[in-house]
Motif scaffolding. Structure first.
Motif, mmCIF file in Angstrom:
data_model
loop_
_atom_site.group_PDB
_atom_site.id
_atom_site.type_symbol
_atom_site.label_atom_id
_atom_site.label_comp_id
_atom_site.label_asym_id
_atom_site.label_seq_id
_atom_site.Cartn_x
_atom_site.Cartn_y
_atom_site.Cartn_z
ATOM 1 N N PHE A 1 -1.568 13.606 23.792
ATOM 2 C CA PHE A 1 -1.960 12.441 22.989
ATOM 3 C C PHE A 1 -0.893 11.351 23.046
ATOM 4 C CE2 PHE A 1 -4.683 14.882 19.657
ATOM 5 C CZ PHE A 1 -5.533 15.272 20.661
ATOM 6 N N GLU A 2 0.370 11.815 22.960
ATOM 7 C CA GLU A 2 1.452 10.836 22.850
ATOM 8 C C GLU A 2 1.569 9.979 24.101
ATOM 9 O OE1 GLU A 2 4.406 13.591 21.718
ATOM 10 O OE2 GLU A 2 3.674 13.609 19.654
ATOM 11 N N GLU A 3 1.227 10.577 25.237
ATOM 12 C CA GLU A 3 1.271 9.787 26.474
ATOM 13 C C GLU A 3 0.013 8.939 26.603
ATOM 14 O OE1 GLU A 3 2.708 11.197 30.215
ATOM 15 O OE2 GLU A 3 3.562 12.977 29.266
ATOM 16 N N ARG A 4 -1.090 9.493 26.128
ATOM 17 C CA ARG A 4 -2.362 8.784 26.276
ATOM 18 C C ARG A 4 -2.471 7.618 25.298
ATOM 19 N NH1 ARG A 4 -7.813 10.840 28.078
ATOM 20 N NH2 ARG A 4 -9.411 9.657 26.994
ATOM 21 N N TYR A 5 -2.044 7.879 24.042
ATOM 22 C CA TYR A 5 -2.176 6.838 23.020
ATOM 23 C C TYR A 5 -0.823 6.350 22.500
ATOM 24 C CZ TYR A 5 -6.986 8.564 22.934
ATOM 25 O OH TYR A 5 -8.242 8.941 23.288
ATOM 26 N N GLY A 6 -0.021 7.277 22.019
ATOM 27 C CA GLY A 6 1.285 6.899 21.476
ATOM 28 C C GLY A 6 1.153 6.051 20.225
ATOM 29 N N ILE A 7 2.003 5.024 20.125
ATOM 30 C CA ILE A 7 2.007 4.182 18.935
ATOM 31 C C ILE A 7 0.993 3.053 19.096
ATOM 32 C CG2 ILE A 7 3.398 2.609 17.518
ATOM 33 C CD1 ILE A 7 5.832 4.334 18.392
ATOM 34 N N ILE A 8 0.113 2.951 18.112
ATOM 35 C CA ILE A 8 -0.887 1.879 18.092
ATOM 36 C C ILE A 8 -0.698 1.133 16.784
ATOM 37 C CG2 ILE A 8 -3.338 1.312 18.155
ATOM 38 C CD1 ILE A 8 -3.785 4.017 19.556
ATOM 39 N N GLY A 9 -0.226 -0.093 16.876
ATOM 40 C CA GLY A 9 0.062 -0.844 15.657
ATOM 41 C C GLY A 9 1.185 -0.167 14.879
ATOM 42 N N ASP A 10 0.894 0.130 13.609
ATOM 43 C CA ASP A 10 1.906 0.765 12.770
ATOM 44 C C ASP A 10 1.789 2.291 12.788
ATOM 45 O OD1 ASP A 10 2.912 -1.672 12.002
ATOM 46 O OD2 ASP A 10 1.541 -1.852 10.296
ATOM 47 N N PHE A 11 0.843 2.799 13.532
ATOM 48 C CA PHE A 11 0.599 4.242 13.479
ATOM 49 C C PHE A 11 0.694 4.878 14.857
ATOM 50 C CE2 PHE A 11 -1.559 2.441 9.804
ATOM 51 C CZ PHE A 11 -1.010 3.226 8.788
ATOM 52 N N GLU A 12 0.903 6.166 14.796
ATOM 53 C CA GLU A 12 0.981 6.920 16.051
ATOM 54 C C GLU A 12 -0.154 7.927 16.123
ATOM 55 O OE1 GLU A 12 4.003 9.911 16.458
ATOM 56 O OE2 GLU A 12 4.142 9.581 18.607
ATOM 57 N N ILE A 13 -0.750 8.013 17.280
ATOM 58 C CA ILE A 13 -1.751 9.054 17.512
ATOM 59 C C ILE A 13 -1.052 10.141 18.324
ATOM 60 C CG2 ILE A 13 -3.979 9.642 18.528
ATOM 61 C CD1 ILE A 13 -4.150 7.723 16.144
ATOM 62 N N GLY A 14 -0.778 11.233 17.676
ATOM 63 C CA GLY A 14 -0.076 12.337 18.341
ATOM 64 C C GLY A 14 -0.495 13.662 17.741
ATOM 65 N N THR A 15 0.382 14.644 17.894
ATOM 66 C CA THR A 15 0.068 15.978 17.372
ATOM 67 C C THR A 15 -0.164 15.941 15.865
ATOM 68 O OG1 THR A 15 1.457 16.922 19.096
ATOM 69 C CG2 THR A 15 0.907 18.355 17.260
ATOM 70 N N SER A 16 0.618 15.103 15.179
ATOM 71 C CA SER A 16 0.458 15.034 13.723
ATOM 72 C C SER A 16 -0.921 14.501 13.344
ATOM 73 C CB SER A 16 1.559 14.176 13.113
ATOM 74 O OG SER A 16 1.537 12.894 13.678
ATOM 75 N N SER A 17 -1.509 13.673 14.219
ATOM 76 C CA SER A 17 -2.861 13.173 13.945
ATOM 77 C C SER A 17 -3.862 14.325 13.945
ATOM 78 C CB SER A 17 -3.272 12.148 15.008
ATOM 79 O OG SER A 17 -2.363 11.084 15.043
ATOM 80 N N MET A 18 -3.655 15.244 14.886
ATOM 81 C CA MET A 18 -4.545 16.398 14.935
ATOM 82 C C MET A 18 -4.333 17.305 13.719
ATOM 83 S SD MET A 18 -6.994 17.941 16.317
ATOM 84 C CE MET A 18 -7.324 17.562 18.042
ATOM 85 N N LYS A 19 -3.081 17.415 13.277
ATOM 86 C CA LYS A 19 -2.819 18.205 12.069
ATOM 87 C C LYS A 19 -3.589 17.620 10.891
ATOM 88 C CE LYS A 19 1.913 19.511 13.385
ATOM 89 N NZ LYS A 19 3.330 19.445 13.041
ATOM 90 N N LEU A 20 -3.526 16.283 10.787
ATOM 91 C CA LEU A 20 -4.197 15.619 9.672
ATOM 92 C C LEU A 20 -5.714 15.748 9.794
ATOM 93 C CD1 LEU A 20 -4.090 13.896 7.150
ATOM 94 C CD2 LEU A 20 -3.849 11.861 8.578
ATOM 95 N N PHE A 21 -6.217 15.534 11.005
ATOM 96 C CA PHE A 21 -7.665 15.644 11.208
ATOM 97 C C PHE A 21 -8.152 17.053 10.852
ATOM 98 C CE2 PHE A 21 -11.145 16.991 14.023
ATOM 99 C CZ PHE A 21 -12.135 16.109 13.602
ATOM 100 N N THR A 22 -7.411 18.053 11.334
ATOM 101 C CA THR A 22 -7.803 19.440 11.080
ATOM 102 C C THR A 22 -7.794 19.737 9.585
ATOM 103 O OG1 THR A 22 -6.828 20.071 13.195
ATOM 104 C CG2 THR A 22 -7.253 21.851 11.638
ATOM 105 N N ALA A 23 -6.749 19.270 8.919
ATOM 106 C CA ALA A 23 -6.643 19.508 7.477
ATOM 107 C C ALA A 23 -7.810 18.871 6.720
ATOM 108 C CB ALA A 23 -5.310 18.969 6.972
#
Lengths: 240, 284
Positions: free
Chosen positions: A94-116
């Motif tokens: 994810f970090e290579e594909r998206y990385g930081i977008i604006g003020d947020f980052e799409i990475g492993t933590s995004s998946m943690k949040l989505f899963t939760a």
């Protein structure tokens, strides 16, 4: 009983072979991470897998097994098409594909949040953890988290429309690709790019170890959010 | 006689190559070029000491120390079982670090000949031998507290098989350098004074089922066993060797080592029966 050297020579190799064979047969022999997140041990979620323990080395398939979320749902949530063989996609990509977008980052933590949020499990995201728009749509449609609670995360939603190309293109034109912190970036890369050890230590909140370690692995091993380190370091690099 | 001992050399060589291949292949796997059909395991995954340092975490919260997996536990149990019967067989026959020190020691033997492995006075050496237990306690405590492989940065074994990866701390290189230099003077210095796993396995010598026994009725007091022992154990004065430093190398035995009198120095379960001739010695 008397033991000679030729017997001693065979004892351990034979025990190794038999032991490895038997433990493999019962499924215990593992030389790599099991990809099973630790489970909550107390409270109403006792026995449930903990999203906080999701790691970048997990694939969508691993997540499906651990959290019972279909690979197709995970792929759709994070903007992957079925033609990209989503089963094998690892979160660290994810970090290579998206990385930081604006003020947020799409990475492993995004998946943690989505899963939760999808499973209605507790998880405390980092300040800059983003949620892709498709994931947000899925959460609203079929997530286990109540709408009111979900709404508190609405400001983290980022659109993936066109970003895959435009964001990276913009970044590439503004600065050399070599100075973008990615999942594979090593401490030695940061030092080579001109950061001092003190600056890196400040961002980490602790002393970095071997220069050959990757920043992400170091963060993962020390319970530090990669994005919380990556953002200030990237800013330092951008200002150089 | 030397031919019989050679089987240990072959086993050591095979294990050294095996571990080296595992280490190299893991590096290749990480760069997407792993050798097909070979294990993707890391060096940590095939080290039984990883199981030992993980015991506390497993007992208290059911997790492994970072980088350690189930394979280390399996190997730990296997080595413990073998040690229960034959003591630290792992140290004398399998451990690549021990092998590496022995190979380095060959140079020292050529240089110093009879003086090799006899530099440190016994009055100092006998205390230094307990140092490895202090290191073991420190490692177990620190690993339990941090949940990390705390010894990795000081481990000459890790350095030896990972020096090309860029993941080795400078302290690891210093440790390996010290071991190499000391091996020119002392046989297996790391095993004797610093190896935490050797410390664990050494304890098995105290109650192993098949100890090294000396038949005092037939022993001719030639002291060859003392001279050949890599761990400087005074074998010639023991009836049953229970020294915590024995590595079960078989170098002193009658069948496979230097002992010139058959049936005098052996790994066996039962004691030697007293000779009807009393203390009469067999002549050389």
């Amino acid at each position: 009983m008397r033991i000679k050297a030729n017997v001693a020579a065979t004892v351990l190799p034979v025990l190794f072979i038999v032991g490895i064979f038997l433990s493999s047969a019962v499924g215990y022999w593992k030389t790599e991470s099991s990809k099973n997140s630790t489970k909550f041990t107390t409270g109403i979620f006792e026995g449930e897998a903990d999203p906080a323990d999701i790691r970048g080395s997990y694939s969508f398939s691993d997540l499906e097994k651990a959290f019972d979320i279909p690979v197709a749902t995970l792929a759709k949530a994070f903007g992957f098409s079925s033609s990209e063989n989503p089963e094998g996609i690892k979160l660290k990509e994810f970090e290579e594909r998206y990385g930081i977008i604006g003020d947020f980052e799409i990475g492993t933590s995004s998946m943690k949040l989505f899963t939760a949020l999808y499973k209605g499990l507790p998880y405390e995201p980092e300040d800059d953890t983003g949620i892709p728009q498709p994931a947000w749509n899925i959460l609203n449609k079929e997530g286990a988290t109540e709408k009111e609670t979900l709404e508190t995360y609405s400001e983290r939603v980022v659109s993936l429309e066109g970003l895959e190309v435009s964001t990276k293109t913009a970044e590439h034109t503004e600065k050399s690709e070599e100075t973008i912190i990615k999942g594979k970036t090593l401490f030695s890369d940061l030092l080579n790019w001109g950061l001092s050890k003190e600056q890196i230590d400040d961002a980490l909140g602790m002393s970095m170890e071997a220069p050959g370690d990757s920043v992400r692995d170091f963060c993962s091993e020390n319970g530090i959010g990669f994005s919380t380190v990556k953002t200030p370091l990237q800013k330092l690099l951008d200002n150089m | 006689m030397k031919k019989k001992v050679k089987i240990r050399t072959w086993i050591q060589l095979a294990m050294f190559i095996f571990v080296a291949i595992i280490a190299v292949n893991h590096t290749l796997v990480e760069s997407g070029k792993g050798i097909p059909f070979l294990s993707r395991a890391s060096l940590h995954a095939v080290c039984p000491f990883g199981g030992v340092v993980s015991l506390y975490n497993i007992i208290t919260d059911g997790t492994f120390v970072k980088k350690i997996h189930e394979s280390s536990m399996v190997l730990m149990y296997i080595v413990f079982v073998s040690s229960l019967f034959l003591g630290p067989l792992f140290c004398g026959w399998i451990c690549p670090m021990g092998t590496f020190q022995e190979w380095t020691g060959i140079i020292g033997k050529k240089i110093f000949k009879q003086k090799y492995n006899r530099f440190i006075p016994y009055s100092i050496d006998k205390y230094l031998r307990w140092l490895r237990y202090g290191i073991l306690v420190w490692i177990l405590y620190m690993t339990a507290v941090t949940g990390k492989l705390i010894f990795q940065d000081f481990d000459p074994y890790y350095t030896l098989f990972q020096f090309w990866t860029g993941e080795v701390a400078i302290s690891g290189f210093i440790a390996l350098g010290l071991v190499i230099i000391l091996s020119l003077f002392v046989e297996r210095p790391f095993c004797k004074y610093a190896c935490p796993y050797g410390a664990v396995l050494g304890i098995f010598n105290l109650f192993r089922i098949i100890p090294l026994r000396r038949n005092s009725d037939t022993c001719i007091d030639c002291k060859l066993c003392d001279r050949v022992c890599p761990m400087n154990i005074t074998v010639s004065k023991a009836g049953k060797v229970r020294n915590h430093q024995c590595i079960s190398c078989f170098e002193c035995t009658s069948d496979d080592g230097v002992c010139p009198v058959p049936g005098t120095m052996e790994f066996r379960t039962n004691s030697y029966k007293a000779s009807p001739l009393g203390s009469e010695k067999v002549t050389k």
